[in-house]
Design an enzyme around this catalytic site. Structure first.
Site, mmCIF file in Angstrom:
data_model
loop_
_atom_site.group_PDB
_atom_site.id
_atom_site.type_symbol
_atom_site.label_atom_id
_atom_site.label_comp_id
_atom_site.label_asym_id
_atom_site.label_seq_id
_atom_site.Cartn_x
_atom_site.Cartn_y
_atom_site.Cartn_z
ATOM 1 N N LYS A 169 32.556 38.915 42.428
ATOM 2 C CA LYS A 169 31.357 39.513 41.827
ATOM 3 C C LYS A 169 31.609 39.692 40.330
ATOM 4 O O LYS A 169 32.353 40.578 39.926
ATOM 5 C CB LYS A 169 31.024 40.855 42.470
ATOM 6 C CG LYS A 169 29.786 41.530 41.882
ATOM 7 C CD LYS A 169 29.507 42.861 42.556
ATOM 8 C CE LYS A 169 28.274 43.535 41.979
ATOM 9 N NZ LYS A 169 28.451 43.993 40.582
ATOM 10 N N SER A 176 34.169 43.254 41.862
ATOM 11 C CA SER A 176 33.602 43.818 40.650
ATOM 12 C C SER A 176 34.669 44.493 39.766
ATOM 13 O O SER A 176 35.526 43.823 39.217
ATOM 14 C CB SER A 176 32.484 44.800 41.030
ATOM 15 O OG SER A 176 31.723 45.163 39.921
ATOM 16 N N ASP A 183 45.721 37.623 33.865
ATOM 17 C CA ASP A 183 45.574 36.733 32.706
ATOM 18 C C ASP A 183 46.625 37.017 31.636
ATOM 19 O O ASP A 183 47.050 36.108 30.920
ATOM 20 C CB ASP A 183 44.178 36.880 32.106
ATOM 21 C CG ASP A 183 43.126 36.138 32.906
ATOM 22 O OD1 ASP A 183 43.472 35.563 33.956
ATOM 23 O OD2 ASP A 183 41.948 36.123 32.489
#
Length: 552
Positions: A332, A307, A318
């Site tokens: 999640k 999460s 990224d």
């Protein structure tokens, strides 16, 4: 009355609890607690159905031939309804709601000890820094025999019953009788309950002259403040590189994760975006200021990083801002809102999906035929926790980082550098000591016997000099024999086993005397992921790939 008629009546009667339960659940969740004024036809339909369910419940309660436990029926009905939704939308009954809600608080009111019940006796494993028990003089290894004059030893109390006896309002007192090694009589302590801090940044220190380490255990109400302060302190200590440890961090508040990523990314970088029903829960979160730390970063993750941990990790990966080390994260990618209902119960309702900056949804599959909660066991059985090649990359969608590296979505975040689960065999003697708690007992006894000397010399001295006590293994073997565990045969690599036994003793003592701060400083000296992080930094692999100062 025929048998056929009786059977039909039984069949109808058997269906009534399910029908009523579904009705109650829908009425409670949709009608009563989530209703907002609207002229929309769909909303009017929901309101109409809610009224219908409410009337149905009243009729059943008033006229149904048998007695009905409405609370139990409601719980079953709600669970049945939510089973058709995602795995993270859950209903929490009033009896458990406060405990659930408090898990992301920054503290609780009580005495501030961590304990284990061993042989029906409560044993203090460690004392929580800043808690009242530390100030009172209680030690790790002490056994609590009485609480407010009542004997709890040998009474087979559950952990929740003991917690209830020890916790209480700030300023109230609790009297405990303690059995301490080398003391013939019970020692009496009066503890004034207080707010016990439970920081989510469990450890922050300099691994070496240039590398700082920060361990975040969850994303709670004050996690960002704790992280930011730790970051500033490490920078003042000369930190040039950062190891951010998010292993076993199951998540928490999304907003706290966004703020932490903001400290590490340049201004105007996308951190995360969410998509929900309509525009209410669809948002984009950007870094709003220059990075507070611009040096190389290594993030540590494992299969229990979930999460909010994945939000931070995904954003840094990224944007090529960090090297991710460890094993594939939990997966999640759903965001819940916690709704307090009128009876003090909780509904944790999934309101949106989140996506990393490259567009990845890292939510792992769920639904019919998928054993969602058994996923980690399946990874173990498939060999994924030991071999990176066991991950089925061909089934995962591909995305690109800022520097055009390929990353994957659809099931957690895959690390840049894989570190397998340790499978070293240490033999039956080691594992018997571990699983019978004898190793922990020996370490706590040692901590208690040498308490004054260890505290006077401090943690740094302990880390550097503990292994100089060459009699430890002999002492341990005598202790285990007294408790019926014998080292019958030598393993093929006894030196390695002895080294690991000493390390586990050292780790346990460190936690007992210096809390999480001591625990991680000792644990990390032999941790394979921390070693990998240091190697990456030394090789220059984690060197920043963006000119953060220019962009900021």
């Amino acid at each position: 009355m025929t048998e056929e008629k009786s059977t039909k009546e039984y069949g109808v009667k058997a269906w009534i609890p399910l029908i009523v339960g579904l009705s109650i659940g829908l009425g409670v969740i949709i009608g009563t607690h989530l209703r907002t004024p609207s002229v929309d036809n769909k909303r009017m339909t929901v309101d109409s159905n809610a009224s219908k369910f409410e009337r149905l419940l009243n009729y059943v309660d008033k006229y149904y031939v048998d007695s009905v436990d409405v609370d139990q029926l409601t719980q079953k009905a709600i669970d049945h309804i939510l089973d058709d939704l995602d795995p993270h939308t859950v209903y929490v009954p009033p009896s458990e709601a406060d405990i659930m809600a408090s898990r992301l608080d920054d503290g609780f009111e009580g005495v501030g000890i961590e304990f284990r019940v061993i042989d029906d006796t409560l044993k203090v494993v460690s004392l929580m820094p800043g808690g009242p028990s530390v100030k009172t003089g209680i030690r790790a290894g002490d056994k609590i025999i009485t609480v407010n004059g009542d004997t709890i030893a040998g009474q087979n109390f559950s952990n929740s019953q003991i917690v209830k006896k020890l916790r209480g309002k700030k300023g109230t007192k609790v009297e405990v009788g303690i059995k301490r090694r080398s003391e013939a009589e019970l020692l009496s302590f009066s503890i004034t309950r207080d707010k016990v801090p439970t920081p989510s940044v469990e450890s922050s220190y300099m691994i070496d002259e240039a590398t700082g380490y920060i361990k975040i255990s969850r994303f709670a109400t004050k996690t960002y403040d704790e992280f930011h302060n730790a970051l500033l302190n490490l920078k003042s200590d000369g930190m040039e590189n950062l190891v951010l440890d998010l292993r076993d961090n199951g998540g928490g508040f999304l907003g706290q994760a966004v703020k932490i990523a903001d400290d590490l990314l340049p201004k105007d970088d996308l951190i995360v975006y969410t998509e929900g029903k309509g525009n209410e829960f669809s948002e984009k979160e950007y870094s709003i200021r220059p990075a507070d730390f611009t040096g190389p970063i290594v993030v540590l993750v494992n299969e229990r990083s979930a999460s909010a941990s994945e939000i931070v990790t995904g954003a840094l990966q990224d944007h090529d801002r960090a090297v991710v080390v460890g094993r594939r994260t939990y997966g999640k990618g759903l965001v819940q809102r916690q709704i307090r209902l009128k009876d003090n119960s909780l509904l944790r309702l999934t309101i949106s999906r989140y996506f990393t900056p490259s567009g990845r949804s890292i939510q792992k599959p769920y639904g019919d035929g998928i054993s969602y909660n058994n996923d980690i066991n399946e990874r173990y059985e498939s060999g994924e926790l030991f071999f990176k090649d066991s991950i089925k990359l061909d089934e995962m969608p591909q995305f690109k980082t800022d520097n055009n590296r390929i990353v994957y979505g659809g099931g957690g975040i895959i690390p840049d550098n894989f570190v397998p689960l340790d499978t070293t065999s240490l033999g039956i003697y080691y594992y018997t000591l571990e699983h019978t708690d004898l190793l922990r007992d020996f370490a706590l006894n040692y901590a208690n016997d040498h308490y004054i000397n260890l505290q006077e010399h401090g943690l740094a001295h302990f880390i550097d000099n503990f292994e100089s006590d060459t009699s430890l293994i002999t002492q341990l073997e005598k202790f285990s024999e007294m408790n019926g565990v014998f080292r019958k045969s030598k393993h093929h690599n006894p030196e390695q086993i002895d080294e690991e036994l000493v390390h586990r003793i050292k780790v346990t003592i460190a936690r007992a005397l210096w809390g999480d701060e001591g625990y991680y400083q000792v644990l990390n000296t032999k941790d394979p992921m921390v070693k990998e992080a240091k190697k990456i930094i030394q090789q220059g692999v984690a060197t920043e790939t963006k000119d953060l100062k220019v962009k900021g």
